[in-house]
Design an enzyme around this catalytic site. Sequence first.
Site, PDB file in Angstrom:
ATOM      1  N   ARG A   5     -24.558  15.040 -18.934  1.00  0.00           N
ATOM      2  CA  ARG A   5     -23.775  12.989 -20.129  1.00  0.00           C
ATOM      3  C   ARG A   5     -25.564  13.039 -20.467  1.00  0.00           C
ATOM      4  O   ARG A   5     -25.573  12.475 -19.838  1.00  0.00           O
ATOM      5  CB  ARG A   5     -23.230  12.779 -19.095  1.00  0.00           C
ATOM      6  CG  ARG A   5     -22.742  10.980 -20.027  1.00  0.00           C
ATOM      7  CD  ARG A   5     -21.614  10.653 -19.353  1.00  0.00           C
ATOM      8  NE  ARG A   5     -21.882   8.991 -20.333  1.00  0.00           N
ATOM      9  CZ  ARG A   5     -21.266   8.289 -19.867  1.00  0.00           C
ATOM     10  NH1 ARG A   5     -21.281   7.750 -18.103  1.00  0.00           N
ATOM     11  NH2 ARG A   5     -20.729   7.235 -20.940  1.00  0.00           N
TER      12      ARG A   5
ATOM     13  N   GLU B 121     -13.563  13.342 -19.289  1.00  0.00           N
ATOM     14  CA  GLU B 121     -14.654  13.931 -20.551  1.00  0.00           C
ATOM     15  C   GLU B 121     -15.763  14.575 -19.523  1.00  0.00           C
ATOM     16  O   GLU B 121     -16.769  15.646 -20.258  1.00  0.00           O
ATOM     17  CB  GLU B 121     -15.669  11.891 -20.549  1.00  0.00           C
ATOM     18  CG  GLU B 121     -15.383  11.415 -21.332  1.00  0.00           C
ATOM     19  CD  GLU B 121     -15.956   9.961 -20.478  1.00  0.00           C
ATOM     20  OE1 GLU B 121     -16.710   9.457 -20.949  1.00  0.00           O
ATOM     21  OE2 GLU B 121     -15.284   9.265 -19.540  1.00  0.00           O
TER      22      GLU B 121
ATOM     23  N   ASN C 118     -23.798  13.713 -14.133  1.00  0.00           N
ATOM     24  CA  ASN C 118     -24.053  12.619 -14.813  1.00  0.00           C
ATOM     25  C   ASN C 118     -24.381  11.892 -14.003  1.00  0.00           C
ATOM     26  O   ASN C 118     -24.761  11.287 -13.324  1.00  0.00           O
ATOM     27  CB  ASN C 118     -22.597  12.217 -14.932  1.00  0.00           C
ATOM     28  CG  ASN C 118     -22.099  10.803 -15.840  1.00  0.00           C
ATOM     29  OD1 ASN C 118     -23.112  10.193 -16.265  1.00  0.00           O
ATOM     30  ND2 ASN C 118     -20.958  10.084 -15.892  1.00  0.00           N
TER      31      ASN C 118
ATOM     32  N   ARG D  83     -18.377  -7.589 -19.733  1.00  0.00           N
ATOM     33  CA  ARG D  83     -19.207  -8.310 -20.654  1.00  0.00           C
ATOM     34  C   ARG D  83     -18.827  -8.805 -22.036  1.00  0.00           C
ATOM     35  O   ARG D  83     -17.327  -8.400 -21.811  1.00  0.00           O
ATOM     36  CB  ARG D  83     -19.106  -6.667 -21.694  1.00  0.00           C
ATOM     37  CG  ARG D  83     -20.471  -5.138 -20.925  1.00  0.00           C
ATOM     38  CD  ARG D  83     -20.917  -4.507 -21.387  1.00  0.00           C
ATOM     39  NE  ARG D  83     -20.018  -3.657 -20.373  1.00  0.00           N
ATOM     40  CZ  ARG D  83     -20.103  -1.989 -20.842  1.00  0.00           C
ATOM     41  NH1 ARG D  83     -20.382  -1.750 -21.834  1.00  0.00           N
ATOM     42  NH2 ARG D  83     -19.533  -1.426 -19.676  1.00  0.00           N
TER      43      ARG D  83
END
Length: 400
Positions: free
Chosen positions: A92, A386, A7, A243
């Site tokens: 990824r 993941e 990743n 966010r």
Amino acid sequence: MNILVINAGSSSLKYQLFDMETETVLAKGLCERIGLDGHLKHTPLGNGKPVFDEDVALKDHSVAIQAVIDKLVSEEYGVVGSMAEIDAVGHRVVHGGESFNESTLITDEVLKAIEDCIPLAPLHNPANITGIKACQEVMGPDVPQIAVFDTAFHQTMPEKAFMYPIPYEYYREDKIRRYGFHGTSHRYVAARAAELIGKPAEELKLISCHMGNGSSICAVDGGKSVDTSMGFTPLAGLPMGTRCGDIDAGIMEYIMNKYDMGIGEMMTVLNKKSGMVGISERSSDFRDLIDASAEGSHKSGLALDMFCYDVAKTIGSYVVALGGVDAIIFTAGVGENSRPVRNGVCKYLSAIGADMDPEKNSACKGECDIATDDSKVRLWVIPTNEELVIARDTKAIAEK
Ligand code: AMP
């Protein structure tokens, strides 16, 4: 078969080496400050070898990959005999646009298509590509490299869910639409929930809540994503650590005019200074907010309330979208660990027939169903994985 999962970020690179016979992690680690000075933490697992955690010069991603492989094969810290024992690499990749609805072997054409998606993920895809090219350079052309996309799982969304109500030409010309993210995580927990419930995925309606620093919710019908809360970018949907999630676009015009702010500065406010940290004026970390709220901080409590309320509202809307729900899944840093946040969400859910058992919620460690025995809807906590999905996809494609 041993699979290396990578990743790659702009200045960091996370990795795990899997033995796929047993699906166990042989070693994992993190390169940081690539291109600046460099630091490598490498952790061999289960063979009694020591952790390596030191500054190492990492001038670029190729040097970082080489440093990782050197550690994986080293006498002192290693877990395999040589690089030849790494059979394939899974990467990824954040954005696959509309080109990829599943994981794929990386060819020159595929790499070009991933490059074409750079405008859709200008921060992430270039770093992912750098990681792929570095592996190709260090490991040579005979080791298959596979791309696993964060967006791919959501490519099954129907048009009515992925289109934005703005002029159609922006979709036609610029591919502006909802893509959704965290697809690998939603896919893993949805499949795992079907196993735990003991029914085929095709027969289940699930709502997966990935609640971490970034958060998204996904409606999964018969194993396929049919809607999700993140959008064209990962800024959309729920309020997150830093966010804003969904807001009225008119707010941007008002703030930019009033404070003579450019779009760059505005986006920094929405990406980095909003959400939990913006409301609490304290922290983006849910643990800090829970502690501060317990000590009487109104704004920390408000940030948590806003998050839980929005998660619950989104779940409610997906029950309608799915025409019912069999189970709701909580995963990622907050979903897996935070009892108060799960509690805060579930207090709204009796309206849809989902009743949480407070004792089961308190006692939950790892995978558990925290719904009461007679709850119509099951409530599962499932730790996401993941990397394992990336390793499984990589194995399946490499074997072909
Ligand atoms: P992730 O992005 O999935 O790694 O999740 C990271 C976030 O999980 C952190 O920012 C924390 O706010 C949250 N988190 C991790 N552990 C806990 C915990 N025990 N209680 C509450 N929040 C937690």
